[in-house]
Scaffold this motif. Structure first.
Motif: not given
Length: 198
Positions: A8-15, A38-44, A115-125
């Motif tokens: 949850r912390h990773i999902q909320l902090g991920l940019k 982008a996720v590697k610093p949060l994993l650390e 799906g795992l990181l709660c990223i929404d790509d619904s606007r991608d072609p």
């Protein structure tokens, strides 16, 4: 802290900004590498790691790449995972079979990460967008797809050459049904060509 709290912390902090640009469609998008970077610093921070694995599955007469992404807590060994699938093309002109598999793997991995990181790509072609433009009115055969493709090219003023280059094809008749369907999704989002354009 449980693996789910860390997730949850990773999902909320991920940019993970969309840093890739498609000149033809005039849109930005993110790829698998952007997400992992982008996720590697949060994993650390959370003392976790991600492991991605692929499996090739034969479903009916078509091969699918199944990509599984696991988030593992390095302190406890707890895991949480997500899986996504991508179907291989039978063949793509100019691509070896290993490249076709690699392309399907990249696609499946991206959406497993989403799906795992709660990223929404619904606007991608290349995603299952919920807009009416992305909903096929009926299943079309190859000939109907080609005719619709030609109409959209004429309406938008876009170039055939772009699509032929993307598909490594010499003629539009060589474009696969899957490729044509994806091209139509993109073209339907494009405005009509301006008067006076060639």
């Amino acid at each position: 802290m449980s693996i789910y709290e860390k997730l949850r912390h990773i999902q909320l902090g991920l940019k993970a900004p969309k840093s890739q640009y498609n000149e033809f469609g005039n849109f930005f998008y993110r790829n698998c590498e952007d997400i992992l970077f982008a996720v590697k610093p949060l994993l650390e921070e959370e003392n976790c790691t991600i492991v991605i694995s692929d499996e090739l599955l034969l479903i009916g007469e078509r091969y699918y790449v199944s990509a599984t992404v696991e988030l593992i807590d390095c302190e406890t060994g707890e895991k949480v995972s997500n899986r996504s699938y991508a179907r291989e093309e039978h063949s793509i002109k100019g691509m070896a079979s290993s490249q076709i598999t690699g392309s399907a793997s990249t696609y499946a991995r991206k959406y497993a990460l989403n799906g795992l990181l709660c990223i929404d790509d619904s606007r991608d072609p290349d995603s299952a967008d919920k807009s009416d433009a992305d909903k096929p009115t009926s299943p079309l055969g190859k000939e109907e797809l080609l005719n619709e493709f030609k109409r959209e090219i004429k309406r938008t003023g876009k170039s055939y050459k772009y699509f032929l280059r993307e598909a490594a094809a010499n003629a539009i008749e060589e474009l696969s049904e899957d490729f044509l369907n994806n091209a139509l999704i993109m073209l339907r989002k494009c405005p009509d060509k301006k008067k006076g354009d060639a």
